[in-house]
Design a protein around this motif. Sequence first.
Motif, PDB file in Angstrom:
ATOM      1  N   SER A   7      78.994  76.431  32.135  1.00 51.13           N
ATOM      2  CA  SER A   7      77.842  76.138  32.492  1.00 51.13           C
ATOM      3  C   SER A   7      77.430  75.119  31.576  1.00 51.13           C
ATOM      4  O   SER A   7      78.110  74.693  30.494  1.00 51.13           O
ATOM      5  N   GLY A   8      76.328  74.284  31.788  1.00 49.39           N
ATOM      6  CA  GLY A   8      76.047  73.355  30.845  1.00 49.39           C
ATOM      7  C   GLY A   8      76.171  71.768  31.147  1.00 49.39           C
ATOM      8  O   GLY A   8      75.791  71.073  30.402  1.00 49.39           O
ATOM      9  N   GLY A   9      77.015  71.438  32.105  1.00 50.70           N
ATOM     10  CA  GLY A   9      77.352  70.029  32.573  1.00 50.70           C
ATOM     11  C   GLY A   9      76.030  69.501  32.945  1.00 50.70           C
ATOM     12  O   GLY A   9      75.111  69.834  33.389  1.00 50.70           O
ATOM     13  N   GLY A  10      76.169  68.205  33.279  1.00 54.27           N
ATOM     14  CA  GLY A  10      74.705  67.638  33.701  1.00 54.27           C
ATOM     15  C   GLY A  10      75.014  65.830  33.655  1.00 54.27           C
ATOM     16  O   GLY A  10      76.055  65.613  33.083  1.00 54.27           O
ATOM     17  N   LEU A  11      73.908  65.158  33.759  1.00 49.62           N
ATOM     18  CA  LEU A  11      73.988  63.829  33.441  1.00 49.62           C
ATOM     19  C   LEU A  11      73.292  63.433  32.163  1.00 49.62           C
ATOM     20  O   LEU A  11      72.099  64.106  31.949  1.00 49.62           O
ATOM     21  N   VAL A  12      73.870  62.666  31.468  1.00 57.15           N
ATOM     22  CA  VAL A  12      73.229  62.470  29.986  1.00 57.15           C
ATOM     23  C   VAL A  12      73.634  60.839  29.760  1.00 57.15           C
ATOM     24  O   VAL A  12      74.697  60.298  30.359  1.00 57.15           O
ATOM     25  N   GLN A  13      72.784  60.280  29.077  1.00 58.97           N
ATOM     26  CA  GLN A  13      72.917  58.906  28.655  1.00 58.97           C
ATOM     27  C   GLN A  13      73.822  58.844  27.247  1.00 58.97           C
ATOM     28  O   GLN A  13      74.061  59.733  26.800  1.00 58.97           O
ATOM     29  N   ALA A  14      74.451  57.546  27.381  1.00 64.27           N
ATOM     30  CA  ALA A  14      75.522  57.423  26.184  1.00 64.27           C
ATOM     31  C   ALA A  14      74.546  57.530  25.109  1.00 64.27           C
ATOM     32  O   ALA A  14      73.366  57.238  24.826  1.00 64.27           O
ATOM     33  N   GLY A  15      75.368  58.421  24.092  1.00 64.80           N
ATOM     34  CA  GLY A  15      74.877  58.662  22.711  1.00 64.80           C
ATOM     35  C   GLY A  15      74.253  59.974  22.954  1.00 64.80           C
ATOM     36  O   GLY A  15      74.023  60.505  21.475  1.00 64.80           O
ATOM     37  N   GLY A  16      73.883  60.630  23.883  1.00 63.20           N
ATOM     38  CA  GLY A  16      73.214  61.887  23.889  1.00 63.20           C
ATOM     39  C   GLY A  16      74.390  62.998  23.655  1.00 63.20           C
ATOM     40  O   GLY A  16      75.531  62.792  23.190  1.00 63.20           O
ATOM     41  N   SER A  17      73.810  64.294  23.847  1.00 63.08           N
ATOM     42  CA  SER A  17      74.671  65.601  23.625  1.00 63.08           C
ATOM     43  C   SER A  17      74.190  66.361  24.914  1.00 63.08           C
ATOM     44  O   SER A  17      73.340  66.396  25.514  1.00 63.08           O
ATOM     45  N   SER A  87      77.313  62.118  20.594  1.00 61.66           N
ATOM     46  CA  SER A  87      77.580  60.798  20.587  1.00 61.66           C
ATOM     47  C   SER A  87      78.511  60.642  21.875  1.00 61.66           C
ATOM     48  O   SER A  87      79.541  59.975  21.914  1.00 61.66           O
ATOM     49  N   LEU A  88      78.149  60.872  22.991  1.00 57.25           N
ATOM     50  CA  LEU A  88      79.123  61.070  24.283  1.00 57.25           C
ATOM     51  C   LEU A  88      79.005  59.536  24.770  1.00 57.25           C
ATOM     52  O   LEU A  88      78.119  58.738  24.406  1.00 57.25           O
ATOM     53  N   LYS A  89      80.106  59.242  25.269  1.00 59.04           N
ATOM     54  CA  LYS A  89      80.289  57.859  25.855  1.00 59.04           C
ATOM     55  C   LYS A  89      80.710  57.904  27.284  1.00 59.04           C
ATOM     56  O   LYS A  89      81.256  58.879  27.702  1.00 59.04           O
ATOM     57  N   PRO A  90      80.589  56.560  27.925  1.00 54.92           N
ATOM     58  CA  PRO A  90      80.781  56.796  29.403  1.00 54.92           C
ATOM     59  C   PRO A  90      82.072  57.216  29.746  1.00 54.92           C
ATOM     60  O   PRO A  90      82.458  57.903  30.825  1.00 54.92           O
ATOM     61  N   GLU A  91      83.178  57.028  28.958  1.00 58.90           N
ATOM     62  CA  GLU A  91      84.457  57.347  29.001  1.00 58.90           C
ATOM     63  C   GLU A  91      84.724  58.821  29.125  1.00 58.90           C
ATOM     64  O   GLU A  91      85.624  59.420  29.224  1.00 58.90           O
ATOM     65  N   ASP A  92      83.387  59.868  28.426  1.00 56.37           N
ATOM     66  CA  ASP A  92      83.641  61.150  28.513  1.00 56.37           C
ATOM     67  C   ASP A  92      83.242  61.744  29.822  1.00 56.37           C
ATOM     68  O   ASP A  92      83.232  63.123  30.169  1.00 56.37           O
ATOM     69  N   THR A  93      82.956  60.865  30.811  1.00 55.19           N
ATOM     70  CA  THR A  93      82.719  61.349  32.228  1.00 55.19           C
ATOM     71  C   THR A  93      84.016  62.002  32.689  1.00 55.19           C
ATOM     72  O   THR A  93      84.970  61.372  32.842  1.00 55.19           O
ATOM     73  N   ALA A  94      83.726  63.187  33.234  1.00 51.82           N
ATOM     74  CA  ALA A  94      84.772  64.148  33.534  1.00 51.82           C
ATOM     75  C   ALA A  94      84.435  65.566  34.157  1.00 51.82           C
ATOM     76  O   ALA A  94      83.283  65.842  33.818  1.00 51.82           O
ATOM     77  N   VAL A  95      85.186  66.070  34.957  1.00 54.30           N
ATOM     78  CA  VAL A  95      84.985  67.440  35.117  1.00 54.30           C
ATOM     79  C   VAL A  95      85.650  68.340  34.022  1.00 54.30           C
ATOM     80  O   VAL A  95      86.881  68.025  33.784  1.00 54.30           O
TER      81      VAL A  95
END
Length: 125
Positions: A7-17, A87-95
């Motif tokens: 659990s805990g996945g979702g949509l976040v902006q770059a730089g978010g947590s 510090s999430l980045k767009p390249e962290d997008t994944a399952v």
Amino acid sequence: QVQLVESGGGLVQAGGSLRLSCAASGSIFGINAMGWYRQAPGKQRELVATISSISSGGNTNYAKSVKGRFAISRDNAKNTVYLQMNSLKPEDTAVYYCNAVLVITQNPYYAIDNWGKGTLVTVSS
């Protein structure tokens, strides 16, 4: 039936947590190593972070791409592993998939390598 539920996945902006959780349920004796893996569209599944059992020192290991930004931890009392992602980045997008070696019986020793169904993390730029 033993299973892992993320659990805990979702949509976040770059730089978010985001903080992912993965709980093991069912009749188990204990849990050895636990970890998080991810699979981006069109790519192979890759290791993100692992943590050994407390009895083995609770040692952590991270992929170079997430070191310093992500932190893995576990709560044995809750049979849960966490992944704090900063510090999430767009390249962290994944399952993101949880993995754990679930000890079903201690004597005789019997353990299974179990995977969760995954939770989607999307980082927008």
